[in-house]
Design a protein around this motif. Structure first.
Motif, PDB file in Angstrom:
ATOM      1  N   GLU A 209       0.814  -1.219   0.000  1.00  0.00           N
ATOM      2  CA  GLU A 209       0.000   0.000   0.000  1.00  0.00           C
ATOM      3  C   GLU A 209       0.848   1.270   0.000  1.00  0.00           C
ATOM      4  O   GLU A 209       0.436   2.311   0.508  1.00  0.00           O
ATOM      5  CB  GLU A 209      -0.955   0.026   1.198  1.00  0.00           C
ATOM      6  CG  GLU A 209      -1.957  -1.122   1.201  1.00  0.00           C
ATOM      7  CD  GLU A 209      -2.914  -1.020   2.371  1.00  0.00           C
ATOM      8  OE1 GLU A 209      -2.799  -0.035   3.129  1.00  0.00           O
ATOM      9  OE2 GLU A 209      -3.766  -1.907   2.517  1.00  0.00           O
ATOM     10  N   MET A 210       2.030   1.210  -0.568  1.00  0.00           N
ATOM     11  CA  MET A 210       2.859   2.409  -0.668  1.00  0.00           C
ATOM     12  C   MET A 210       2.711   2.994  -2.060  1.00  0.00           C
ATOM     13  O   MET A 210       2.873   2.296  -3.063  1.00  0.00           O
ATOM     14  CB  MET A 210       4.330   2.112  -0.363  1.00  0.00           C
ATOM     15  CG  MET A 210       5.236   3.346  -0.485  1.00  0.00           C
ATOM     16  SD  MET A 210       6.964   3.023  -0.078  1.00  0.00           S
ATOM     17  CE  MET A 210       6.843   2.881   1.699  1.00  0.00           C
ATOM     18  N   ASN A 211       2.448   4.286  -2.118  1.00  0.00           N
ATOM     19  CA  ASN A 211       2.302   4.993  -3.378  1.00  0.00           C
ATOM     20  C   ASN A 211       3.691   5.434  -3.857  1.00  0.00           C
ATOM     21  O   ASN A 211       4.498   5.928  -3.060  1.00  0.00           O
ATOM     22  CB  ASN A 211       1.413   6.216  -3.184  1.00  0.00           C
ATOM     23  CG  ASN A 211       0.981   6.828  -4.511  1.00  0.00           C
ATOM     24  OD1 ASN A 211       1.575   6.563  -5.552  1.00  0.00           O
ATOM     25  ND2 ASN A 211      -0.057   7.639  -4.458  1.00  0.00           N
ATOM     26  N   PRO A 212       4.009   5.253  -5.141  1.00  0.00           N
ATOM     27  CA  PRO A 212       5.322   5.724  -5.624  1.00  0.00           C
ATOM     28  C   PRO A 212       5.568   7.206  -5.381  1.00  0.00           C
ATOM     29  O   PRO A 212       6.713   7.624  -5.255  1.00  0.00           O
ATOM     30  CB  PRO A 212       5.280   5.392  -7.123  1.00  0.00           C
ATOM     31  CG  PRO A 212       4.321   4.251  -7.233  1.00  0.00           C
ATOM     32  CD  PRO A 212       3.287   4.510  -6.186  1.00  0.00           C
ATOM     33  N   LYS A 213       4.501   8.001  -5.289  1.00  0.00           N
ATOM     34  CA  LYS A 213       4.694   9.419  -5.019  1.00  0.00           C
ATOM     35  C   LYS A 213       5.160   9.682  -3.592  1.00  0.00           C
ATOM     36  O   LYS A 213       5.627  10.783  -3.292  1.00  0.00           O
ATOM     37  CB  LYS A 213       3.392  10.181  -5.276  1.00  0.00           C
ATOM     38  CG  LYS A 213       2.941  10.161  -6.726  1.00  0.00           C
ATOM     39  CD  LYS A 213       1.665  10.965  -6.915  1.00  0.00           C
ATOM     40  CE  LYS A 213       1.226  10.968  -8.376  1.00  0.00           C
ATOM     41  NZ  LYS A 213      -0.022  11.742  -8.569  1.00  0.00           N
ATOM     42  N   ALA A 214       5.034   8.690  -2.729  1.00  0.00           N
ATOM     43  CA  ALA A 214       5.463   8.834  -1.335  1.00  0.00           C
ATOM     44  C   ALA A 214       6.912   8.424  -1.120  1.00  0.00           C
ATOM     45  O   ALA A 214       7.355   8.330   0.021  1.00  0.00           O
ATOM     46  CB  ALA A 214       4.560   8.020  -0.416  1.00  0.00           C
ATOM     47  N   VAL A 215       7.657   8.168  -2.190  1.00  0.00           N
ATOM     48  CA  VAL A 215       9.062   7.772  -2.107  1.00  0.00           C
ATOM     49  C   VAL A 215       9.908   8.936  -2.592  1.00  0.00           C
ATOM     50  O   VAL A 215       9.719   9.439  -3.705  1.00  0.00           O
ATOM     51  CB  VAL A 215       9.348   6.503  -2.941  1.00  0.00           C
ATOM     52  CG1 VAL A 215      10.818   6.106  -2.824  1.00  0.00           C
ATOM     53  CG2 VAL A 215       8.453   5.363  -2.478  1.00  0.00           C
ATOM     54  N   GLY A 222      22.317  16.373  -1.334  1.00  0.00           N
ATOM     55  CA  GLY A 222      21.042  16.923  -0.900  1.00  0.00           C
ATOM     56  C   GLY A 222      20.100  17.279  -2.018  1.00  0.00           C
ATOM     57  O   GLY A 222      19.062  17.902  -1.763  1.00  0.00           O
ATOM     58  N   SER A 223      20.407  16.904  -3.244  1.00  0.00           N
ATOM     59  CA  SER A 223      19.540  17.216  -4.376  1.00  0.00           C
ATOM     60  C   SER A 223      18.459  16.144  -4.508  1.00  0.00           C
ATOM     61  O   SER A 223      18.736  14.950  -4.388  1.00  0.00           O
ATOM     62  CB  SER A 223      20.355  17.286  -5.671  1.00  0.00           C
ATOM     63  OG  SER A 223      21.365  18.276  -5.565  1.00  0.00           O
ATOM     64  N   LEU A 224      17.231  16.590  -4.745  1.00  0.00           N
ATOM     65  CA  LEU A 224      16.112  15.682  -4.925  1.00  0.00           C
ATOM     66  C   LEU A 224      16.141  15.106  -6.328  1.00  0.00           C
ATOM     67  O   LEU A 224      16.060  15.841  -7.309  1.00  0.00           O
ATOM     68  CB  LEU A 224      14.789  16.405  -4.663  1.00  0.00           C
ATOM     69  CG  LEU A 224      13.520  15.561  -4.748  1.00  0.00           C
ATOM     70  CD1 LEU A 224      13.523  14.486  -3.670  1.00  0.00           C
ATOM     71  CD2 LEU A 224      12.291  16.439  -4.628  1.00  0.00           C
ATOM     72  N   LEU A 225      16.315  13.798  -6.429  1.00  0.00           N
ATOM     73  CA  LEU A 225      16.391  13.146  -7.733  1.00  0.00           C
ATOM     74  C   LEU A 225      15.029  12.730  -8.250  1.00  0.00           C
ATOM     75  O   LEU A 225      14.804  12.716  -9.458  1.00  0.00           O
ATOM     76  CB  LEU A 225      17.310  11.917  -7.648  1.00  0.00           C
ATOM     77  CG  LEU A 225      18.748  12.176  -7.179  1.00  0.00           C
ATOM     78  CD1 LEU A 225      19.529  10.882  -7.147  1.00  0.00           C
ATOM     79  CD2 LEU A 225      19.431  13.197  -8.075  1.00  0.00           C
ATOM     80  N   SER A 226      14.130  12.363  -7.367  1.00  0.00           N
ATOM     81  CA  SER A 226      12.802  11.944  -7.797  1.00  0.00           C
ATOM     82  C   SER A 226      11.902  13.160  -7.957  1.00  0.00           C
ATOM     83  O   SER A 226      12.240  14.279  -7.543  1.00  0.00           O
ATOM     84  CB  SER A 226      12.198  10.975  -6.773  1.00  0.00           C
ATOM     85  OG  SER A 226      12.099  11.590  -5.507  1.00  0.00           O
ATOM     86  N   ALA A 227      10.736  12.941  -8.578  1.00  0.00           N
ATOM     87  CA  ALA A 227       9.782  14.023  -8.796  1.00  0.00           C
ATOM     88  C   ALA A 227       9.176  14.449  -7.469  1.00  0.00           C
ATOM     89  O   ALA A 227       9.036  13.655  -6.537  1.00  0.00           O
ATOM     90  CB  ALA A 227       8.690  13.594  -9.770  1.00  0.00           C
ATOM     91  N   SER A 228       8.837  15.734  -7.374  1.00  0.00           N
ATOM     92  CA  SER A 228       8.219  16.246  -6.151  1.00  0.00           C
ATOM     93  C   SER A 228       6.834  15.647  -5.972  1.00  0.00           C
ATOM     94  O   SER A 228       6.169  15.283  -6.943  1.00  0.00           O
ATOM     95  CB  SER A 228       8.135  17.773  -6.207  1.00  0.00           C
ATOM     96  OG  SER A 228       7.408  18.177  -7.354  1.00  0.00           O
ATOM     97  N   PRO A 229       6.353  15.513  -4.736  1.00  0.00           N
ATOM     98  CA  PRO A 229       5.042  14.884  -4.524  1.00  0.00           C
ATOM     99  C   PRO A 229       3.899  15.601  -5.204  1.00  0.00           C
ATOM    100  O   PRO A 229       2.934  14.976  -5.623  1.00  0.00           O
ATOM    101  CB  PRO A 229       4.896  14.928  -2.980  1.00  0.00           C
ATOM    102  CG  PRO A 229       6.289  15.032  -2.469  1.00  0.00           C
ATOM    103  CD  PRO A 229       7.028  15.827  -3.486  1.00  0.00           C
ATOM    104  N   ASP A 230       3.959  16.949  -5.324  1.00  0.00           N
ATOM    105  CA  ASP A 230       2.858  17.669  -5.973  1.00  0.00           C
ATOM    106  C   ASP A 230       2.946  17.651  -7.477  1.00  0.00           C
ATOM    107  O   ASP A 230       2.090  18.213  -8.166  1.00  0.00           O
ATOM    108  CB  ASP A 230       2.829  19.123  -5.481  1.00  0.00           C
ATOM    109  CG  ASP A 230       4.165  19.816  -5.693  1.00  0.00           C
ATOM    110  OD1 ASP A 230       5.112  19.147  -6.130  1.00  0.00           O
ATOM    111  OD2 ASP A 230       4.246  21.024  -5.397  1.00  0.00           O
ATOM    112  N   GLY A 231       3.979  17.013  -8.029  1.00  0.00           N
ATOM    113  CA  GLY A 231       4.091  16.888  -9.469  1.00  0.00           C
ATOM    114  C   GLY A 231       4.587  18.125 -10.157  1.00  0.00           C
ATOM    115  O   GLY A 231       4.620  18.194 -11.383  1.00  0.00           O
TER     116      GLY A 231
END
Length: 561
Positions: A209-215, A222-231
Motif C-alpha cells: 500500500e505504498m504509493n510511488p509518489k510517497a518515495v 542533498g539534491s532531490l532526484l525523484s519528482a516532487s510529490p505535488d508533481g
C-alpha cells in the motif's frame, strides 16, 4: 751452522692449512677478508628473510575509522599480522590468511558497516514484545532494500528510511506508508530519470500500500532526484531537452551521410537547430447551421391537435311515442370516406371546429474536438560548412580551390530535401564554402625503452635482487676471492733452493748482464750497515742452505735454532 741443524729445520711441521694460510697473510689482508665474509653473510641473511616475507593481500577497503579500529584490535587478538596501505585506504594481511580472517571476523559481526537484512529475524529473543518485532522487521526490510539498491553499478552506498504506520481497524482513515532513500554515487557517475524511477518503483513495490509518489530519492549532495510529490516541474524537463537533442542529432547525421560522399570525410560540418513545441492544446467548437439544399429536413417530432363540435339533430314534432324513437341503424359502408369536420350527417349543418399541427425539424449541429500532439517541430535551421576542394597540379603540389556555385546549389538542394524543408513554417538552410584550418598535430614521440611505464615497473621490481647479486659478486671477487687465493698459495719448498734464485737474490750483479761493473772506488770506511750486508752476502755464498732455513723461519714466524 752444522748440517745436523739444517736437516732438523727442513722437517715439515704439522699445522692446519687454514691457520697456516691466515698466518702467511698480512693484517690488512686479514681485515679485508673478514669484512668480505661478513658482507656476504649479511647478503645471504637478507635474501633469506626476503624470501620468507609473506605476500600481502587486501582484507578490507574503504573502512570507516570505527570499523577499522575494531578490526585492528581483533587482528591483534588473533595474532594475525597486518599493515596499512599508503593513506590508510586498505587493510592488508598475508595472502594465505585472507579468507580465514574474513570468516572469523564475520562471525563476530565485523565490520559493522555491513548491511543486515532479514537475518535479524533469526535472532529473536525470548520475551520480545510486539513493538520490538515490528522494529526488527522494519530494519530487516530496510536492509534488504539497501542491498538491492547497492547492487546497481552507479550506486556506491545507500540508506533507506521506511515510515510504516501502525494499522488500526478503529481508524476510519489509515495513514499510508512512505520512504526516503539516500544515495551515494561513485565519483563521475550519475543516474538518469529512468534509473531513479526504477528505484522509486522498487521501494514502492516492496512495501504494501505504498504509493510511488510517497518515495523520495536524494543524493549525497542533498539534491532531490525523484519528482516532487505535488508533481511540479523542477526546472527544465530533461526528457524534453533529450528529445530536442535527438531530433537535432538525427537531422545532422542525415546531412553528413548525404554530403560526406561528395566532399570526403572530415570536409563537412553541419549543425541543426530544432524549435520543438511541447505545448498540449485541446480545442472544442460547436456550429449550428440551418437546413440547406434541396433535401428535406429530418423531422424530429410532429404533433397534430384537432378540436370540433358537430351538429346534433334536435327533436321536432309533438312529443310522444312517435317522436321518441331510437335512431335507425347506419347504412354507410365501413371504408367510406370520412365526412368533413363539422358534418354530422346528411342535412346537418356544420358546427365549430379547430385543428393544430406542430412539426419539429432537426437543426445541424457540428461538435469538433482538436487535440494537438506534443513535440511538434515548429521550425528547423540548418548550417552547413564545406571545405575547399583539394587539387594536385602537374608538379604534384596540392592546392585548395573553391567549389563551383552550381555544385554548392545542388548541395543546398540536397540538404533541404534531407531535412524536409518547409518554407511555410519558416525553415532555413545556409550552406557555405570555406577553407578549414588544419589543426596542428604534435607527434607524440615514444620514449626510449627505459622511459616506458612497463619497463620502469619491471626495472623497479628487479632492481633490489639484481643490486644485491651485483654487490655480492663485487664483495666476493674484490675482497673474499683474493684472500682465499692467497691462503691457498703453497709456502716455498723446504728443500735446497735453486741456484739461479739464490744467485739472483745474493748476487745482484747477475741481474744486470749488460752493464759493466763499476770501478772500485778509493778505500772508504764502511758503515756498520754496509758491513752487516757484506757479511750476509758472504754467508749466503758460502752456506746457502742455512740462509734459506733462516728466511723460512722469518716467514713462518719461528725462531731460528
Amino acid at each position: 751452522m752444522s748440517n745436523t741443524v739444517a736437516e732438523m729445520e727442513l722437517q715439515p711441521v704439522s699445522r692446519n692449512a687454514f691457520g697456516a694460510g691466515l698466518a702467511r697473510m698480512e693484517p690488512a689482508q686479514k681485515m679485508k677478508l673478514g669484512i668480505g665474509a661478513l658482507a656476504l653473510l649479511a647478503l645471504a641473511l637478507a635474501f633469506f628473510f626476503m624470501g620468507r616475507q609473506p605476500e600481502w593481500r587486501v582484507l578490507y577497503t574503504g573502512l570507516s575509522d570505527k570499523d577499522g579500529g575494531a578490526i585492528v584490535a581483533q587482528l591483534t587478538q588473533m595474532n594475525v599480522p597486518y599493515k596499512h596501505t599508503e593513506g590508510g585506504g586498505a587493510l592488508m594481511v598475508p595472502a594465505d590468511r585472507v579468507h580465514d580472517t574474513r570468516l572469523r571476523l564475520a562471525s563476530q559481526g565485523l565490520p559493522k558497516g555491513t548491511v543486515n537484512g532479514f537475518e535479524l529475524m533469526e535472532a529473536n529473543r525470548f520475551g520480545m514484545t510486539q513493538f520490538q518485532e515490528r522494529i526488527t522487521f522494519q530494519r530487516g526490510l530496510e536492509g534488504e532494500l539497501t542491498r538491492s539498491i547497492q547492487s546497481l553499478s552507479s550506486v556506491q552506498a545507500a540508506r533507506i528510511h521506511l515510515a510504516l504506520p501502525n494499522q488500526n481497524g478503529f481508524f476510519r482513515e489509515q495513514q499510508k506508508p512512505s520512504a526516503s532513500v539516500l544515495l551515494t554515487l561513485h565519483p563521475g557517475r550519475t543516474l538518469d530519470k529512468a534509473q531513479v524511477a526504477g528505484i522509486v518503483h522498487l521501494v514502492a513495490s516492496s512495501v504494501p500500500e505504498m504509493n510511488p509518489k510517497a518515495v523520495s530519492v536524494v543524493d549525497d549532495a542533498g539534491s532531490l532526484l525523484s519528482a516532487s510529490p505535488d508533481g511540479a516541474a523542477q526546472g527544465a524537463d530533461t526528457q524534453k531537452l533529450q528529445y530536442s537533442q535527438q531530433i537535432e542529432q538525427m537531422y545532422t547525421r542525415r546531412i553528413l551521410d548525404m554530403i560526406e560522399p561528395l566532399v570526403g570525410p572530415g570536409n563537412v560540418k553541419a549543425q541543426v537547430s530544432a524549435d520543438v513545441d511541447f505545448s498540449m492544446v485541446e480545442s472544442t467548437s460547436e456550429q449550428h447551421r440551418p437546413n440547406q439544399g434541396a433535401e428535406a429536413g429530418a423531422v424530429r417530432s410532429q404533433q397534430i391537435v384537432e378540436d370540433g363540435t358537430p351538429a346534433v339533430a334536435q327533436p321536432a314534432g309533438v312529443p310522444g311515442a312517435v317522436t321518441n324513437q331510437p335512431p335507425a341503424q347506419g347504412t354507410a359502408p365501413i371504408n367510406a370516406p370520412a365526412a368533413p369536420l363539422g358534418v354530422a350527417g346528411n342535412g346537418d349543418k356544420a358546427g365549430n371546429a379547430r385543428r393544430e399541427s406542430v412539426i419539429n425539424y432537426e437543426v445541424d449541429r457540428t461538435v469538433k474536438v482538436v487535440r494537438e500532439s506534443s513535440g511538434t517541430v515548429r521550425r528547423l535551421s540548418a548550417a552547413v560548412v564545406v571545405n575547399h576542394r583539394t587539387v594536385v597540379d602537374r608538379n604534384g603540389k596540392e592546392t585548395t580551390v573553391a567549389i563551383p556555385p552550381e555544385q554548392l546549389e545542388q548541395m543546398s538542394a540536397l540538404v533541404r530535401e534531407t531535412i524536409g524543408f518547409n518554407r511555410e513554417r519558416g525553415d532555413s538552410v545556409n550552406l557555405m564554402n570555406a577553407v578549414f584550418t588544419a589543426p596542428k598535430t604534435t607527434e607524440v614521440q615514444e620514449g626510449a625503452w627505459w622511459q616506458q611505464a612497463d619497463n620502469q615497473e619491471l626495472m623497479s621490481t628487479l632492481a633490489w635482487p639484481l643490486g644485491m647479486l651485483g654487490l655480492g659478486a663485487l664483495i666476493l671477487l674484490g675482497m673474499v676471492r683474493p684472500g682465499l687465493k692467497l691462503m691457498k698459495t703453497s709456502p716455498p719448498a723446504l728443500g735446497k733452493p735453486e741456484p739461479q734464485q739464490l744467485s739472483a737474490v745474493v748476487d745482484e750483479a747477475n741481474e744486470r748482464p749488460g752493464l759493466p761493473m763499476p770501478e772500485p772506488a778509493a778505500a772508504v770506511p764502511m758503515t756498520a750497515h754496509e758491513t752487516r750486508l757484506a757479511n750476509a752476502k758472504q754467508l749466503a755464498l758460502q752456506d746457502p742452505v742455512a740462509v734459506a732455513n733462516i728466511v723460512k723461519g722469518w716467514v713462518s714466524g719461528e725462531a731460528a735454532t
